[in-house]
Design a protein around this motif. Structure first.
Motif, PDB file in Angstrom:
ATOM      1  N   ALA A  25       0.837  -1.202   0.000  1.00 32.40           N
ATOM      2  CA  ALA A  25       0.000   0.000   0.000  1.00 32.40           C
ATOM      3  C   ALA A  25       0.869   1.248   0.000  1.00 32.40           C
ATOM      4  O   ALA A  25       0.658   2.167  -0.791  1.00 32.40           O
ATOM      5  CB  ALA A  25      -0.928   0.004   1.215  1.00 32.40           C
ATOM      6  N   PHE A  49      -2.579   4.935  -3.504  1.00 31.79           N
ATOM      7  CA  PHE A  49      -2.844   4.954  -2.064  1.00 31.79           C
ATOM      8  C   PHE A  49      -2.233   6.194  -1.428  1.00 31.79           C
ATOM      9  O   PHE A  49      -2.887   6.882  -0.639  1.00 31.79           O
ATOM     10  CB  PHE A  49      -2.291   3.696  -1.387  1.00 31.79           C
ATOM     11  N   VAL A 100      -5.472  -1.333   4.223  1.00 32.19           N
ATOM     12  CA  VAL A 100      -5.665   0.112   4.198  1.00 32.19           C
ATOM     13  C   VAL A 100      -6.724   0.527   5.229  1.00 32.19           C
ATOM     14  O   VAL A 100      -6.540   1.477   5.995  1.00 32.19           O
ATOM     15  CB  VAL A 100      -6.078   0.594   2.778  1.00 32.19           C
TER      16      VAL A 100
END
Lengths: 313, 304
Positions: A75, A81, A285
């Motif tokens: 991520a 992201f 996330v």
């Protein structure tokens, strides 16, 4: 053990249950709800540390690389992201900077307004946008801010200005996003301050008047100190949500041209997870976001207490 | 509670001593408030005007606050399309069911927790509060709903949010304000906890019940993200998601062909009419119910 089974004790328990059993029956459904829809999903968080597979249960899936932290590493090396993280922080910070003081100022303004009927009318009208969904607000905004045909750009054109691409140019989109947040919540969020204002002792104002205080001095030395605890409490709650991410608002307002600023964590999780099926990555996330949110909330609360305020809990 | 939060009324004595500067200040403040009121009302008026204008006048940018080339064609199209009318009916049904379920759950959760004697109350409270500060996230919820087989079932729009901790706390705080002596005397008369709830607590809590029911109803009426994520069956799309899809169809040509129109401007008036179609129900109920909403806003300030 002996005391636990003593006849008097048993009789007490039986009497208690004979009368109060129905309370537990009432709690059954709500507790089942919390167990199934709030606690069981927490076990799915494990997916963030495992390689997701459609055909295995959470427990059977193999652990991810880097001692399970593969998806966190991934991520943080994913451009989208990092972009979503930046945008979330940026939009929340701007909301805090503009959207937080606005209702306070509006409440002070209403408090100074001497025309009672007009004040009621103002309140009725400004509370209304709170009850419109973000889809409706986005629909209104797209039309009111339309480059050629929208009300705002028609007005700008009549005054001799060039049309402004409010919703299609990233910089303007951010400004419009923040403005619409204020538009929706200005009136509604002022209610809590107005309620706090009613708690101020009128004698304080009388005393200030006798001392010859003018309007500004009364606001500065009586009104604002009177609503200070409310302001601090709400500020803590807002600070604690600096990394929280609403889905409805950015998703309803976004379009392909402004993806670089409208992509936030909630929409990222939706796009990469539910549509892109990258469940491990997006669960990681989500977990990152939840944990940071909790830490921020506790930190903000501790900070407030340290400076002698009441805190949230 | 009064329908508006009353702020300190100015007494006649203070009014008498007002200086000219203060009066000018009053009018400046009133002017700013007037501008804010206009900022709230003009967008509605503009979109209403667009929906009632001719497509040609609209795309030429001639429509501001008053319809140009007045016609009701866009509304005729919206109202004759079964897709719109069904989504309106379905959203009303869905909102009614959701509100009923959520209110039942809220009462069932809040009432037992007001009993000090309830064994395990502190633990239950802590477990419930924890979910307010920490949640697992969207994807775990999605996967759970998938495993439960709830995806794409109408129930997915009701059950996953059947109870709001925030509203439950408001309900419980209100129950606490009911004097314990009422309950104790009913207990002595042999009433069961359930009878006490139905005969004493609920009748005394009517205002807060109305407020919370409205909060739930508004949340369901305005929500679209759960349907977007968990519901692929278009039949069960609530009105907000239908509106979202129509507004976000990539180009107006796409809407036009999808809706079967040839003139591209028509899709613009149609969008305006669609927004009004979804907004009017809220605007119709808002003035009648606002006092309950406002009671709720201040109730929300009650701390633990």
């Amino acid at each position: 053990m002996a005391t636990l089974l003593a006849p008097r004790r048993i009789r007490k328990v039986v009497n208690y249950l004979r009368y109060y059993w129905s309370l537990y029956l009432m709690l059954l459904l709500p507790l089942l709800y919390f167990a199934i829809f709030r606690y069981i999903p927490m076990s799915y968080i494990l997916i963030a540390f495992k390689k997701y597979s459609l055909f295995q249960s959470v427990w059977e899936m193999p652990w991810a690389d880097h001692w399970g932290f593969e998806y966190f590493v991934r991520a943080f090396s994913n451009r989208d992201f990092l972009n979503a993280l930046r945008n979330t922080l940026m939009l929340n910070f701007l909301d805090l900077l503009v959207g937080f003081p606005a209702p306070i100022l509006f409440a002070l303004l209403l408090n100074e307004l001497p025309f009672m009927r007009f004040k009621r009318f103002t309140q009725t009208v400004t509370y209304m946008p709170h009850f419109l969904s973000w889809v409706i607000i986005a629909g209104l905004a797209v039309q009111v801010f339309a480059p050629q045909t929208g009300l705002v750009n028609i007005a700008l054109r009549r005054m001799g200005f060039d049309p402004i691409p409010f919703l299609t140019e990233p910089g303007w989109w951010v400004a419009t996003y923040v403005f619409l947040g204020v538009w929706k919540s200005l009136g509604w969020n002022s209610i809590i301050y107005l309620a706090a204002l009613t708690g101020i002792n009128p004698e304080l104002y009388e005393a200030a008047e006798i001392d010859g205080a003018n309007r500004w001095q009364k606001i500065r030395y009586v009104t604002i100190p009177g609503i200070r605890p409310t302001i601090i409490t709400l500020l803590i709650l807002n600070l604690g949500q600096i990394l929280s991410s609403d889905f409805d608002r950015p998703y309803a307002l976004s379009n392909a041209l402004v993806y670089d600023v409208s992509n936030v964590l909630a929409t990222y999780v939706y796009t990469y997870g539910i549509r892109g099926l990258q469940f491990s990555l997006t669960t990681a996330v989500g977990l990152f976001q939840s944990v940071v949110c909790v830490i921020f909330l506790f930190a903000a609360n501790a900070l407030a207490k340290r400076y002698g305020e009441r805190g949230v809990w | 509670m009064a329908s508006h939060v009353e702020v300190r009324e100015l007494t006649p004595t203070t009014r008498k001593v007002k200086s000219r500067g203060t009066r000018i200040g009053d009018f400046v403040i009133a002017l700013i408030c007037l501008l804010i009121v206009l900022a709230c009302l003009l967008p509605m008026l503009h979109v209403l005007a667009r929906s009632l204008s001719s497509a040609d006048a609209l795309i030429r940018g001639r429509v501001s606050l008053w319809p140009v080339g007045f016609n009701l064609q866009a509304y005729q199209l919206v109202l004759s399309d079964a897709k719109y009318t069904w989504s309106l009916v379905w959203t009303i049904i869905l909102t009614a069911i959701y509100t009923g379920v959520a209110m039942t759950m809220t009462i069932l959760c809040a009432y037992p927790l007001t009993y000090d004697k309830l064994v395990g109350r502190r633990l239950i409270n802590a477990l419930i509060l924890f979910t307010m500060y920490f949640n697992a996230g969207t994807i775990p919820m999605y996967l759970l709903l998938k495993d439960l087989g709830l995806l794409n079932k109408p129930a997915v729009l009701v059950i996953p949010n059947a109870l709001s901790v925030f509203n439950m706390i408001i309900m419980r705080s209100f129950f606490y304000t009911i004097p314990a002596s009422l309950r104790e005397s009913a207990e002595i008369d042999g009433a069961s906890p359930f009878q006490i709830l139905v005969r004493i607590y609920l009748p005394l809590s009517k205002p807060v019940l109305a407020t919370l029911a409205l909060f739930y109803a508004v949340a369901r009426w305005n929500g679209y993200s759960d349907a977007l994520m968990f519901m692929n069956n278009r039949t069960y799309h609530p009105i907000q998601l239908l509106l979202f899809n129509i507004l976000n169809a990539v180009t107006s040509i796409e809407v036009a062909t999808q809706e079967g129109f040839v003139t591209p401007g028509m899709s613009e008036t149609l969008k305006a009419a669609t927004v009004m179609f979804a907004t009017v129900p809220i605007l119709l109920v808002y003035p009648w119910l606002q006092k309950y909403f406002i009671t709720g806003a201040t109730l929300g300030a009650i701390k633990e």
